[in-house]
Design a protein around this motif. Sequence first.
Motif, PDB file in Angstrom:
ATOM      1  N   SER A  12       0.727  -1.331  -0.003  1.00 43.84           N
ATOM      2  CA  SER A  12      -0.008  -0.090  -0.183  1.00 43.84           C
ATOM      3  C   SER A  12       1.086   1.187   0.071  1.00 43.84           C
ATOM      4  N   ALA A  13       2.060   1.197   0.922  1.00 43.62           N
ATOM      5  CA  ALA A  13       2.599   2.606   1.118  1.00 43.62           C
ATOM      6  C   ALA A  13       3.374   2.697  -0.503  1.00 43.62           C
ATOM      7  N   ALA A  14       3.848   1.603  -1.129  1.00 42.06           N
ATOM      8  CA  ALA A  14       4.512   1.710  -2.498  1.00 42.06           C
ATOM      9  C   ALA A  14       3.745   2.120  -3.531  1.00 42.06           C
ATOM     10  N   GLY A  15       2.515   1.666  -3.312  1.00 40.37           N
ATOM     11  CA  GLY A  15       1.257   2.321  -4.385  1.00 40.37           C
ATOM     12  C   GLY A  15       1.211   3.906  -4.207  1.00 40.37           C
ATOM     13  N   SER A  16       1.010   4.124  -3.110  1.00 37.98           N
ATOM     14  CA  SER A  16       0.475   5.656  -2.757  1.00 37.98           C
ATOM     15  C   SER A  16       1.891   6.307  -3.186  1.00 37.98           C
ATOM     16  N   ALA A  17       3.109   6.019  -3.108  1.00 34.18           N
ATOM     17  CA  ALA A  17       4.013   6.699  -3.453  1.00 34.18           C
ATOM     18  C   ALA A  17       4.230   7.202  -4.779  1.00 34.18           C
ATOM     19  N   LEU A  18       3.516   6.320  -5.830  1.00 36.32           N
ATOM     20  CA  LEU A  18       3.622   6.475  -7.008  1.00 36.32           C
ATOM     21  C   LEU A  18       2.548   7.226  -7.550  1.00 36.32           C
ATOM     22  N   ALA A  19       1.662   7.963  -6.904  1.00 38.26           N
ATOM     23  CA  ALA A  19       0.661   9.018  -7.032  1.00 38.26           C
ATOM     24  C   ALA A  19       1.208  10.302  -7.132  1.00 38.26           C
ATOM     25  N   TYR A  20       0.467  10.983  -8.210  1.00 37.57           N
ATOM     26  CA  TYR A  20       0.946  12.343  -8.432  1.00 37.57           C
ATOM     27  C   TYR A  20      -0.152  13.416  -8.789  1.00 37.57           C
ATOM     28  N   ALA A  21       0.116  14.487  -8.279  1.00 37.37           N
ATOM     29  CA  ALA A  21      -0.974  15.433  -8.574  1.00 37.37           C
ATOM     30  C   ALA A  21      -0.316  16.794  -9.337  1.00 37.37           C
ATOM     31  N   GLY A  22      -0.997  17.384 -10.008  1.00 39.01           N
ATOM     32  CA  GLY A  22      -0.606  18.424 -11.027  1.00 39.01           C
ATOM     33  C   GLY A  22      -1.548  18.951 -12.099  1.00 39.01           C
ATOM     34  N   ASP A  23      -1.179  19.734 -12.842  1.00 34.67           N
ATOM     35  CA  ASP A  23      -1.837  20.375 -13.779  1.00 34.67           C
ATOM     36  C   ASP A  23      -1.899  19.369 -14.847  1.00 34.67           C
ATOM     37  N   SER A  48       6.328  15.663 -16.964  1.00 32.35           N
ATOM     38  CA  SER A  48       7.439  16.561 -16.544  1.00 32.35           C
ATOM     39  C   SER A  48       8.856  16.085 -16.715  1.00 32.35           C
ATOM     40  N   PRO A  49       9.982  16.738 -16.579  1.00 32.51           N
ATOM     41  CA  PRO A  49      11.351  16.462 -16.444  1.00 32.51           C
ATOM     42  C   PRO A  49      11.709  15.307 -15.205  1.00 32.51           C
ATOM     43  N   ALA A  50      10.878  15.852 -13.996  1.00 32.13           N
ATOM     44  CA  ALA A  50      11.282  15.302 -12.898  1.00 32.13           C
ATOM     45  C   ALA A  50      10.604  13.901 -13.006  1.00 32.13           C
ATOM     46  N   GLN A  51       9.508  13.623 -13.636  1.00 36.47           N
ATOM     47  CA  GLN A  51       8.892  12.274 -13.664  1.00 36.47           C
ATOM     48  C   GLN A  51       9.562  11.498 -15.045  1.00 36.47           C
ATOM     49  N   TYR A  52       9.963  12.364 -15.972  1.00 33.56           N
ATOM     50  CA  TYR A  52      10.439  11.626 -17.188  1.00 33.56           C
ATOM     51  C   TYR A  52      11.891  10.993 -16.954  1.00 33.56           C
ATOM     52  N   GLY A  53      12.518  11.829 -16.335  1.00 35.22           N
ATOM     53  CA  GLY A  53      13.846  11.396 -16.035  1.00 35.22           C
ATOM     54  C   GLY A  53      14.906  12.154 -16.828  1.00 35.22           C
ATOM     55  N   ARG A  54      16.204  11.800 -16.509  1.00 30.28           N
ATOM     56  CA  ARG A  54      17.381  12.513 -17.326  1.00 30.28           C
ATOM     57  C   ARG A  54      18.296  11.450 -18.044  1.00 30.28           C
ATOM     58  N   ASP A  55      17.688  10.508 -18.641  1.00 25.44           N
ATOM     59  CA  ASP A  55      18.345   9.449 -19.210  1.00 25.44           C
ATOM     60  C   ASP A  55      19.319   9.851 -20.490  1.00 25.44           C
ATOM     61  N   ALA A  56      20.568   9.495 -20.547  1.00 28.68           N
ATOM     62  CA  ALA A  56      21.637  10.129 -21.467  1.00 28.68           C
ATOM     63  C   ALA A  56      20.783  10.126 -22.893  1.00 28.68           C
ATOM     64  N   ASN A  57      20.349   8.966 -23.189  1.00 29.77           N
ATOM     65  CA  ASN A  57      19.373   8.906 -24.498  1.00 29.77           C
ATOM     66  C   ASN A  57      17.912   8.988 -23.948  1.00 29.77           C
ATOM     67  N   LYS A  84       8.265  13.922 -23.189  1.00 28.35           N
ATOM     68  CA  LYS A  84       8.609  14.821 -22.128  1.00 28.35           C
ATOM     69  C   LYS A  84       8.167  16.187 -22.109  1.00 28.35           C
ATOM     70  N   CYS A  85       7.622  16.745 -21.241  1.00 28.34           N
ATOM     71  CA  CYS A  85       7.044  18.087 -21.148  1.00 28.34           C
ATOM     72  C   CYS A  85       8.175  19.229 -20.670  1.00 28.34           C
ATOM     73  N   PRO A  86       8.992  19.647 -21.231  1.00 27.77           N
ATOM     74  CA  PRO A  86      10.156  20.705 -20.553  1.00 27.77           C
ATOM     75  C   PRO A  86       9.390  21.716 -19.705  1.00 27.77           C
ATOM     76  N   GLY A  87       8.250  22.417 -20.022  1.00 21.66           N
ATOM     77  CA  GLY A  87       7.751  23.414 -19.278  1.00 21.66           C
ATOM     78  C   GLY A  87       6.803  22.779 -18.062  1.00 21.66           C
ATOM     79  N   CYS A  88       6.487  21.407 -18.047  1.00 16.51           N
ATOM     80  CA  CYS A  88       5.471  20.966 -16.924  1.00 16.51           C
ATOM     81  C   CYS A  88       6.583  21.169 -15.525  1.00 16.51           C
ATOM     82  N   ALA A  89       5.611  21.612 -14.689  1.00 12.71           N
ATOM     83  CA  ALA A  89       6.164  21.498 -13.035  1.00 12.71           C
ATOM     84  C   ALA A  89       6.257  20.022 -12.961  1.00 12.71           C
ATOM     85  N   SER A  90       6.790  19.609 -11.743  1.00 13.75           N
ATOM     86  CA  SER A  90       6.733  18.224 -11.133  1.00 13.75           C
ATOM     87  C   SER A  90       5.416  17.892 -10.857  1.00 13.75           C
ATOM     88  N   GLY A  91       5.005  16.523 -11.460  1.00 11.82           N
ATOM     89  CA  GLY A  91       3.425  16.363 -11.182  1.00 11.82           C
ATOM     90  C   GLY A  91       2.518  16.622 -12.239  1.00 11.82           C
TER      91      GLY A  91
END
Length: 171
Positions: A12-23, A48-57, A84-91
Motif C-alpha cells: 500500500s505504501a509503495a502504491g501511494s508513493a507513485l501517485a502524483y497531482a498536478g495540472d 514533466s522532467p522530474a517524472q520523465y527522468g534524465r536518461d542520456a538517451n 517529455k514536457c519541458p515546461g511542466c512542473a513536477s507532477g
Amino acid sequence: MRPAAFLLAALSAAGSALAYAGDMTYYTPGLGACGKYNKESDRIVALSPAQYGRDANPNKAKVCGRKISIHYQGKTATATVVDKCPGCASGSIDVSPAVFRQLAPLDKGRVRVTWGYASSAAVKVEELGAGQVRLLLEDDEGEDDGDVVLPPVSRPADEYDSDDYDDGDEL
C-alpha cells in the motif's frame, strides 16, 4: 506485525508513493522524446522532467511506453508515456487532445488532476500458516499469472538464498 499485514502495508505504501497531482494541459503531438511519431487521436502523455527522468538517451527512458491512469472529477483516462514536457512542473502532465477530451472539454485548457502508473497485475496475499506467505499475481482480467511462496521471517533478508523460495509450481 504478522507477515501478511506487513506485506499489505508495504504494498500500500509503495502504491501511494507513485501517485502524483498536478495540472493537465494538452498539446499537438508529433515526434516525442521517446522517438516515436504520434497524432492528436492517440492516447498519449508527456511527463514533466522530474517524472520523465534524465536518461542520456531520452529515446530509451525507462518511462517510455508505460501507461498511466489519470483521474479528474470522477472520470479516469489511460495514456501511454511517449514524450517529455519541458515546461511542466513536477507532477503536471501534457496529454493529447483525445485524452484531455475524455476528462474535460478542450476549452478548459488546464485542469488539476491526480495520476499514477497503471498497474498490469494485482497481488493477493495468502497466509499459509507458520509465518509462511504466498503472493498470488493476477492480470487485469483476474487470470492467474503465477505465485511465489515466501518462507517464514526468521532471519535477516540478506541471509536468504534462492533455495529458500518455492518455485511456485505447487498450490
